[in-house]
Scaffold this active site. Structure first.
Site, PDB file in Angstrom:
ATOM      1  N   GLU A  64       0.792  -1.155  -0.154  1.00 28.15           N
ATOM      2  CA  GLU A  64       0.173   0.147   0.026  1.00 28.15           C
ATOM      3  C   GLU A  64       0.840   1.285   0.016  1.00 28.15           C
ATOM      4  OE1 GLU A  64      -3.562  -2.014   2.485  1.00 28.15           O
ATOM      5  OE2 GLU A  64      -2.511  -0.362   3.518  1.00 28.15           O
ATOM      6  N   CYS A 105       3.157   8.726   1.095  1.00 24.42           N
ATOM      7  CA  CYS A 105       3.794   7.666   2.180  1.00 24.42           C
ATOM      8  C   CYS A 105       3.941   6.592   1.413  1.00 24.42           C
ATOM      9  CB  CYS A 105       2.760   7.662   3.294  1.00 24.42           C
ATOM     10  SG  CYS A 105       3.228   6.681   4.597  1.00 24.42           S
ATOM     11  N   CYS A 117       5.932  -6.570   8.059  1.00 25.64           N
ATOM     12  CA  CYS A 117       7.264  -5.854   9.054  1.00 25.64           C
ATOM     13  C   CYS A 117       7.472  -7.128  10.099  1.00 25.64           C
ATOM     14  CB  CYS A 117       6.618  -4.536   9.698  1.00 25.64           C
ATOM     15  SG  CYS A 117       8.006  -4.019  10.737  1.00 25.64           S
ATOM     16  N   CYS A 155       5.584  -4.131  16.168  1.00 29.02           N
ATOM     17  CA  CYS A 155       5.131  -3.105  17.360  1.00 29.02           C
ATOM     18  C   CYS A 155       3.651  -3.254  17.596  1.00 29.02           C
ATOM     19  CB  CYS A 155       5.196  -1.677  16.876  1.00 29.02           C
ATOM     20  SG  CYS A 155       7.055  -1.237  16.366  1.00 29.02           S
ATOM     21  N   CYS A 187       0.571  -1.479  16.025  1.00 29.13           N
ATOM     22  CA  CYS A 187       0.609  -1.488  14.395  1.00 29.13           C
ATOM     23  C   CYS A 187      -0.066  -2.528  13.908  1.00 29.13           C
ATOM     24  CB  CYS A 187       2.153  -1.126  14.191  1.00 29.13           C
ATOM     25  SG  CYS A 187       2.513  -1.282  12.326  1.00 29.13           S
ATOM     26  N   GLY A 216       6.347  -1.504   6.715  1.00 29.63           N
ATOM     27  CA  GLY A 216       7.809  -1.786   6.903  1.00 29.63           C
ATOM     28  C   GLY A 216       8.731  -0.936   7.693  1.00 29.63           C
ATOM     29  N   GLU A 217       9.920  -1.496   7.970  1.00 29.24           N
ATOM     30  CA  GLU A 217      10.915  -0.384   8.588  1.00 29.24           C
ATOM     31  C   GLU A 217      11.796  -0.099   7.538  1.00 29.24           C
ATOM     32  OE1 GLU A 217      12.217   0.904  11.551  1.00 29.24           O
ATOM     33  OE2 GLU A 217      13.761   1.328  10.072  1.00 29.24           O
ATOM     34  N   SER A 262      11.649   7.561   8.218  1.00 34.11           N
ATOM     35  CA  SER A 262      11.132   7.349   9.569  1.00 34.11           C
ATOM     36  C   SER A 262      11.589   5.905   9.936  1.00 34.11           C
ATOM     37  CB  SER A 262       9.806   7.364   9.490  1.00 34.11           C
ATOM     38  OG  SER A 262       9.179   7.097  10.995  1.00 34.11           O
ATOM     39  N   SER A 301      10.895   6.989  15.518  1.00 33.58           N
ATOM     40  CA  SER A 301       9.783   6.733  16.248  1.00 33.58           C
ATOM     41  C   SER A 301       9.921   6.272  17.284  1.00 33.58           C
ATOM     42  CB  SER A 301       8.849   5.541  15.420  1.00 33.58           C
ATOM     43  OG  SER A 301       7.791   5.439  15.643  1.00 33.58           O
ATOM     44  N   LEU A 302       9.873   7.400  18.526  1.00 34.58           N
ATOM     45  CA  LEU A 302      10.268   6.925  19.850  1.00 34.58           C
ATOM     46  C   LEU A 302       9.225   6.449  20.872  1.00 34.58           C
ATOM     47  CD1 LEU A 302      12.556   7.517  21.960  1.00 34.58           C
ATOM     48  CD2 LEU A 302      11.615   9.660  22.185  1.00 34.58           C
ATOM     49  N   ASN A 306      -4.123   6.358  16.008  1.00 41.60           N
ATOM     50  CA  ASN A 306      -5.105   5.980  15.246  1.00 41.60           C
ATOM     51  C   ASN A 306      -5.660   4.699  15.807  1.00 41.60           C
ATOM     52  OD1 ASN A 306      -5.566   7.367  12.893  1.00 41.60           O
ATOM     53  ND2 ASN A 306      -4.089   6.473  11.497  1.00 41.60           N
ATOM     54  N   CYS A 339       1.276   1.551   9.047  1.00 43.39           N
ATOM     55  CA  CYS A 339       1.669   0.931  10.258  1.00 43.39           C
ATOM     56  C   CYS A 339       0.959   1.798  11.438  1.00 43.39           C
ATOM     57  CB  CYS A 339       3.121   0.900  10.417  1.00 43.39           C
ATOM     58  SG  CYS A 339       4.116   2.244  10.366  1.00 43.39           S
TER      59      CYS A 339
HETATM   60  S1  SF4 Z   1       5.386   0.605  13.589  1.00 41.87           S
HETATM   61 FE1  SF4 Z   1       6.586   0.394  11.794  1.00 41.87          FE
HETATM   62  S2  SF4 Z   1       8.411  -0.831  12.612  1.00 41.87           S
HETATM   63 FE2  SF4 Z   1       6.744  -0.979  14.056  1.00 41.87          FE
HETATM   64  S3  SF4 Z   1       5.528  -2.863  13.261  1.00 41.87           S
HETATM   65 FE3  SF4 Z   1       4.694  -1.109  12.309  1.00 41.87          FE
HETATM   66  S4  SF4 Z   1       5.497  -0.870  10.094  1.00 41.87           S
HETATM   67 FE4  SF4 Z   1       6.956  -2.010  11.644  1.00 41.87          FE
END
Ligand code: SF4
Length: 359
Positions: A94, A107, A114, A118, A121, A161-162, A193, A216-217, A292, A334
């Site tokens: 997406e 975006c 991923c 998290c 997410c 994804g990261e 990010s 992303s803290l 969200n 995410c």
């Molecule tokens: S927030 Fe980002 S890094 Fe964490 S699970 Fe979702 S996609 Fe992966």
């Protein structure tokens, strides 16, 4: 039959080499590059300043690198559009187009799923399938440009994804996006990010990559962060901060810290006080992103509480911006798709009208 070479994703130098290998003159590469990225061609037949015989041969041995749009969902209220693209191995990915006053942002996703899990997410719950190739990342952007018929102004790598777990392909895509001979979006308008893959933050600094870095803290103490972001077991907050400081010292570019506010999890006064303690003296920016509601266990705090949390951070000299997400659907990415200016209680862009399924 030998596999066709996908030309999207090759740098201009690589394309020149490839063209010469085919026995053509070098300038053919410049023509193809321009057709791919500035004229957004979808076939070699459209490349009318290239002779017919060469175009025909191109069709036999090369591939423009297109992905079909399986579905789009448009918000009637915000104009935000989510695209679902079909990958050639049967997976889907997406991307989201976010229009604002004078900005047109895309975006982008960097992986299918991923691996980092998290807990807040939606993508993290999907598990990991694979990394995207640079051309699959670029095609997300080009699909959006073709659809809206305009050039995009901003790019954020905040989709599925990261990005730093797919560092090479993400950087290749970012380099092509900022290439002035092609898509030509300024590197200052490209944000990558990360949840904080420490080695890659340092690598980005050492390689002097000119893109903006966001981290992303989401929590200022290790216990809370580990609870919502398992990656924190591997890289503790102090290590992450050291890498961010190293990045700043090397590049002199401020890092943006993203803080997704989740009710009762990381939005308490003591969380704000810890955040102040943690970031005091560090030149940075802070984006507060009210959550969200994509995973049922977690809720978004009220507007009043978000404002209160923001006030608690005032001892910090850093600019603090509250960004209301426009990507509110569970599968938008995410849970981090955001855009400034989103109004509180705007219905989900993906739950409202405008759903289409192109053939
Ligand atoms: S927030 Fe980002 S890094 Fe964490 S699970 Fe979702 S996609 Fe992966």
């Amino acid at each position: 039959m030998p596999q066709k070479t996908i030309l999207k994703g090759l740098t201009l130098d690589e394309l020149r080499q490839w063209v010469v290998q085919q026995g053509w003159e070098r300038f053919r590469a410049d023509q193809i590059f321009s057709w791919l990225y500035t004229k957004r061609a979808t076939s070699f037949q459209e490349m009318t300043d290239i002779g017919k015989a060469v175009r025909q041969r191109l069709g036999e041995i090369a591939d423009v690198g297109l992905l079909p749009v399986l579905k789009t969902v448009t918000s009637a209220e915000t104009g935000t559009v989510k695209f679902l693209l079909g990958l050639r191995d049967g997976n889907t990915v997406e991307c989201v187009y976010i229009p604002e006053k004078n900005r047109r942002t895309v975006c982008l996703s960097s992986q299918v799923g991923c691996p980092l899990g998290c807990t807040f997410c939606a993508t993290g719950q999907m598990g990991f399938r694979r990394n995207l190739a640079a051309w699959e990342i670029l095609e997300q952007l080009l699909v959006v440009e073709r659809t809206i018929g305009q050039k995009l102004t901003n790019v954020v790598f905040m989709g599925m994804g990261e990005p730093f777990l797919n560092y090479q392909e993400v950087m290749r895509a970012a380099d092509l996006i900022s290439d002035e001979r092609g898509i030509s979006i300024s590197h200052r308008k490209i944000v990558i990010s990360t949840v904080g893959i420490v080695g890659s933050i340092r690598r980005m600094a050492e390689e002097e990559r000119p893109y903006r870095l966001a981290i992303s803290l989401n929590a200022a103490d290790d216990d809370t962060r580990t609870q919502i972001m398992p990656i924190n077991r591997r890289y503790k907050i102090h290590e992450l901060l050291e890498a961010a400081k190293y990045y700043y010292e090397k590049t002199r570019r401020r890092v943006t810290f993203e803080y997704v506010l989740i009710r009762g999890v990381n939005d308490r006064k003591r969380d704000a006080e810890r955040l102040v303690q943690l970031l005091r003296g560090f030149p940075c920016k802070i984006n507060l992103i009210p959550y969200n509601e994509t995973v049922p266990e977690y809720q978004r705090p009220s507007l009043e509480h978000v404002e209160r949390f923001s006030r608690w951070l005032r001892p910090l000299p850093a600019p603090i911006i509250v960004r209301w997400s426009r990507g509110r659907d569970i599968r938008a990415a995410c849970g981090q798709l955001w855009s400034e200016g989103m109004q509180e209680r705007t219905p989900s862009p993906f739950a409202s009208s405008g759903e289409t399924s192109p053939a």
